[in-house]
Design a protein around this motif. Structure first.
Motif, short mmCIF file in Angstrom:
data_model
loop_
_atom_site.label_atom_id
_atom_site.label_comp_id
_atom_site.label_asym_id
_atom_site.label_seq_id
_atom_site.Cartn_x
_atom_site.Cartn_y
_atom_site.Cartn_z
N MET B 1 17.08 1.97 -9.50
CA MET B 1 17.04 1.87 -8.05
C MET B 1 15.79 1.13 -7.59
O MET B 1 14.69 1.46 -8.00
CB MET B 1 16.99 3.27 -7.42
CG MET B 1 18.28 4.02 -7.46
SD MET B 1 19.55 3.19 -6.57
CE MET B 1 20.93 3.65 -7.60
N SER B 5 16.44 0.34 -1.87
CA SER B 5 17.60 1.22 -1.82
C SER B 5 17.23 2.60 -1.29
O SER B 5 18.00 3.25 -0.64
CB SER B 5 18.23 1.35 -3.21
OG SER B 5 17.38 2.09 -4.05
N THR B 9 19.06 4.37 2.03
CA THR B 9 19.74 5.67 2.04
C THR B 9 19.09 6.61 3.04
O THR B 9 19.69 7.60 3.43
CB THR B 9 19.69 6.33 0.64
OG1 THR B 9 18.39 6.21 0.13
CG2 THR B 9 20.71 5.73 -0.28
N GLU B 16 20.73 10.42 -4.06
CA GLU B 16 20.07 9.72 -5.15
C GLU B 16 19.96 10.60 -6.40
O GLU B 16 20.20 10.17 -7.51
CB GLU B 16 18.64 9.33 -4.73
CG GLU B 16 18.58 8.33 -3.60
CD GLU B 16 19.01 6.96 -4.04
OE1 GLU B 16 18.51 6.49 -5.08
OE2 GLU B 16 19.86 6.36 -3.36
N GLY B 19 22.99 11.56 -9.08
CA GLY B 19 23.37 10.65 -10.15
C GLY B 19 24.83 10.26 -10.08
O GLY B 19 25.60 10.81 -9.30
N SER B 20 25.20 9.31 -10.91
CA SER B 20 26.55 8.75 -10.80
C SER B 20 27.63 9.72 -11.28
O SER B 20 28.78 9.59 -10.95
CB SER B 20 26.65 7.45 -11.59
OG SER B 20 26.33 7.72 -12.93
N LEU B 23 30.03 11.35 -8.79
CA LEU B 23 31.18 10.63 -8.25
C LEU B 23 32.47 11.17 -8.83
O LEU B 23 33.51 11.12 -8.23
CB LEU B 23 31.08 9.13 -8.58
CG LEU B 23 29.87 8.40 -8.06
CD1 LEU B 23 29.98 6.93 -8.36
CD2 LEU B 23 29.70 8.60 -6.57
N TYR B 24 32.36 11.64 -10.03
CA TYR B 24 33.57 12.13 -10.71
C TYR B 24 33.54 13.64 -10.86
O TYR B 24 34.14 14.19 -11.74
CB TYR B 24 33.71 11.47 -12.08
CG TYR B 24 33.87 9.99 -11.94
CD1 TYR B 24 35.08 9.46 -11.51
CD2 TYR B 24 32.84 9.12 -12.21
CE1 TYR B 24 35.25 8.11 -11.35
CE2 TYR B 24 32.98 7.76 -12.05
CZ TYR B 24 34.20 7.25 -11.62
OH TYR B 24 34.35 5.92 -11.46
N GLN B 220 44.42 19.80 -1.64
CA GLN B 220 44.10 18.37 -1.76
C GLN B 220 45.18 17.51 -1.13
O GLN B 220 44.92 16.39 -0.69
CB GLN B 220 43.93 18.00 -3.23
CG GLN B 220 42.77 18.74 -3.84
CD GLN B 220 42.61 18.37 -5.29
OE1 GLN B 220 42.00 17.37 -5.62
NE2 GLN B 220 43.19 19.17 -6.15
N TYR B 224 43.72 14.84 1.25
CA TYR B 224 43.77 13.43 0.86
C TYR B 224 45.09 12.74 1.19
O TYR B 224 45.15 11.54 1.36
CB TYR B 224 43.52 13.28 -0.64
CG TYR B 224 42.17 13.81 -1.07
CD1 TYR B 224 41.00 13.30 -0.50
CD2 TYR B 224 42.06 14.80 -2.02
CE1 TYR B 224 39.76 13.78 -0.88
CE2 TYR B 224 40.83 15.28 -2.42
CZ TYR B 224 39.68 14.77 -1.84
OH TYR B 224 38.46 15.24 -2.22
#
Lengths: 99, 473
Positions: B1, B5, B9, B16, B19-20, B23-24, B220, B224
């Motif tokens: 980063m 960035s 944010t 931050e 972590g990535s 996302l999952y 969901q 969604y």
């Protein structure tokens, strides 16, 4: 900057992405199937196409539906693909983070 | 980063740090706690009634045939005494519009009534939850079971649950297909293992969709997949009935002894028991305000009222209310939006009923012969040729008479008496119409074809066509 943008853009659960491709396309495929087969009778169509072994009406609706679904889900998938931000520098450090 | 960035944010440092992987992040299962009370009883009643209608309707009879049969193989829809053909698509479209307007009307009036009590997603999820509770026990027992390592006992419970879910799903799928092909034939085919490939496919497809949606996806789907959840705010106003937590009364929340005086402790009425969160089928906290995930099932109202009763406070900390009422203003029931929706709804409904009541189960399409505009025949007469398509949309064989009018002296050459057309048949007919050109005032003239069934007043239609010929002066 680019990776942050990327992350915020794509910060949605996987299930939502899958649904975004297959669900709207399912709905529109259903609608298209209804409209298409209201206008065209599969029996008459198979006569026009010179099909020697005509398929049953329900079979024709089923195949029609899945062909429509294939088409519409392709469209949805392409929309999702093109939705990714494109104003970002292509640098080796960033590509690791981009999705 | 990079440092930029961090600036972009802004005040979201937690994004931050996660972590990535976040996302999952795996979806956390919601274990809705069972709830009792007025709204739970209403919902159970609704669920049972709707399931009975769904599973029962295909078995109803109307005379010789199935009462409700959307006969896709034969391209005709039977709904009790009425039969619809692809040509009647218009009525179906109006029906959908009507359903859409009803949704607008009821949403503006009472919020997400549909979602909480009658949406198929809610109905089948309730049924699946009931099975889950019967097999795996209460909310806490279910959570404990899921955390525990796999044992023979756990496996058995899971196996039985999924078996029951799949059985209900299979019956649901069978019933679904029973709306589209004769249900009694379908049933005997299943008993005899003699299923058509397409019917089998759709039974399995619909069963798996039910199993997946009601067993696994659950809330969901609402969050969604449901388009209504996203645009409902457009129909809401400050007078719409919503489920809301009374912030001013409840806050500051906090646990306390039953004997304690909340005023002394500086606390509001919310005892922070979190039961409203535990019963929520979409896993939200109603105390955070109105959220689009809220399906308006009122489980939190029921459970909070129970708690308020126990601690001796007034009911209604979480209640059906309106934004205006919460702000201390009066709620207006009859407002322009409601009156507008109601009048459109009533107008379209009346128009649809009148249209169906006056519907003539007969159609006549006329196409002029494309090869020649007109031709002269013996005796100096002018002849036009038309291709007629007669569709008998009634449920029995009919005999029709065809006649033509509009200009004095028009004659039909073919035999146009006693045209027999079977139910559902599309009958093609070529007719020649002759006229003395002296009677023609213009090169193109309107004429009228009249098709009627003798002795049956309602089976009578007229269609216009053009008669073309030379004008003699």
């Amino acid at each position: 900057m680019a990776s942050t943008l990327n992350r915020r853009k794509t910060d949605i659960p996987t299930v939502q992405r899958v649904i975004a491709v297959f669900w709207p396309s399912f709905l529109t495929a259903g609608l298209a199937t209804v409209l298409f087969f209201t206008a065209f009778n599969p029996e008459e169509m198979s006569l026009c196409l010179g099909n020697t072994k005509p398929i049953s009406n329900v079979g024709a609706y089923t195949i029609g539906f899945f062909l429509f679904w294939l088409l519409t889900s392709t469209t949805c998938a392409l929309t999702c693909y093109f939705q990714r931000p494109c104003h970002q520098p292509v640098s080796p450090t960033d590509t690791n983070n981009s999705l | 980063m990079s440092s930029t960035s961090n600036k972009t944010t802004g005040n979201k440092p937690e994004a931050e740090s996660t972590g990535s992987d976040s996302l999952y992040e795996k979806h956390k299962k919601v274990y809705p706690r069972q709830v009792q009370g007025l709204f739970a009883r209403l919902r159970t009643t609704g669920v049972l009634a709707l399931l009975a209608i769904y599973y029962g309707t295909p078995w109803l009879r109307w005379g010789e045939r199935q009462a409700v049969l959307l006969d896709l193989p034969n391209r005709q829809f039977h709904v009790f005494g009425l039969t619809f053909w692809p040509q009647d698509f218009f009525y179906f479209a109006v029906l959908l519009i009507l359903a859409g307007i009803s949704l607008f009307f009821f949403t503006a009036l009472a919020g997400r009534l549909w979602c909480g009590y009658s949406c198929p997603q809610t109905v089948w999820t309730e049924a699946f939850l009931w099975i889950e509770r019967k097999v795996e026990g209460t909310r806490s027992q279910q959570m404990k079971l899921d955390k525990a390592p796999m044992t023979k006992g756990k496996f058995n419970k899971k196996f039985i649950k999924h078996l029951l879910w799949l059985s209900l799903s299979a019956f649901t799928g069978f019933t679904f297909v029973g709306y589209f092909t004769a249900v009694d034939v379908l049933w005997s085919n299943i008993i005899n293992f003699d299923m058509g490939p397409w019917e089998s496919f759709w039974i399995i497809f619909y069963s798996l969709a039910t199993y997946g949606n009601a067993g696994w996806l659950r809330e969901q789907v609402c969050i969604y997949m449901c388009p209504y959840a996203r645009f409902q705010s457009a129909m809401f106003d400050k007078d719409t009935l919503v489920i809301s937590y009374d912030n001013t009364r409840g806050e500051p929340r906090g646990s306390r002894k039953k004997s304690a005086d909340p005023k002394q402790l500086g606390l509001g009425d919310c005892v922070n028991c979190t039961l409203c969160v535990q019963v929520c089928p979409t896993g939200i906290d109603i105390r955070d305000g109105l959220q689009y995930q809220c399906i308006g099932c009122a489980a939190c109202i029921d459970v909070c009222n129970e708690v308020m009763d126990k601690v001796g406070y007034d009911k209604g900390l979480v209640r059906y209310t309106t934004e205006n009422e919460i702000e201390g203003k009066t709620t207006r029931l009859f407002r322009p939006r409601i009156i507008l929706y109601a009048s459109i709804l009533a107008g379209v409904a009346v128009a649809l009923i009148i249209a169906i009541a006056n519907r003539i189960p007969l159609e006549l399409d006329i196409i002029r012969d494309r090869n020649t505009l007109y031709r002269e025949v013996s005796g100096g007469l002018i002849e036009n040729i038309y291709n007629l398509r007669i569709i008998n949309m009634s449920t029995s064989k009919q005999r029709y008479h065809l006649s033509v009018g509009g200009i004095e002296g028009l004659t039909l050459i073919n035999s146009t008496k006693n045209i027999d057309v079977n139910s559902g048949e599309v009958y093609h007919l070529n007719v020649q119409v002759r006229l003395d050109p002296v009677a023609l005032k213009r090169p193109s003239n309107e004429i009228i074809f009249r098709l009627e069934s003798p002795g049956q007043e309602h089976l009578k239609i007229e269609e216009t066509a053009r008669f073309i010929g030379p004008v003699i002066r």
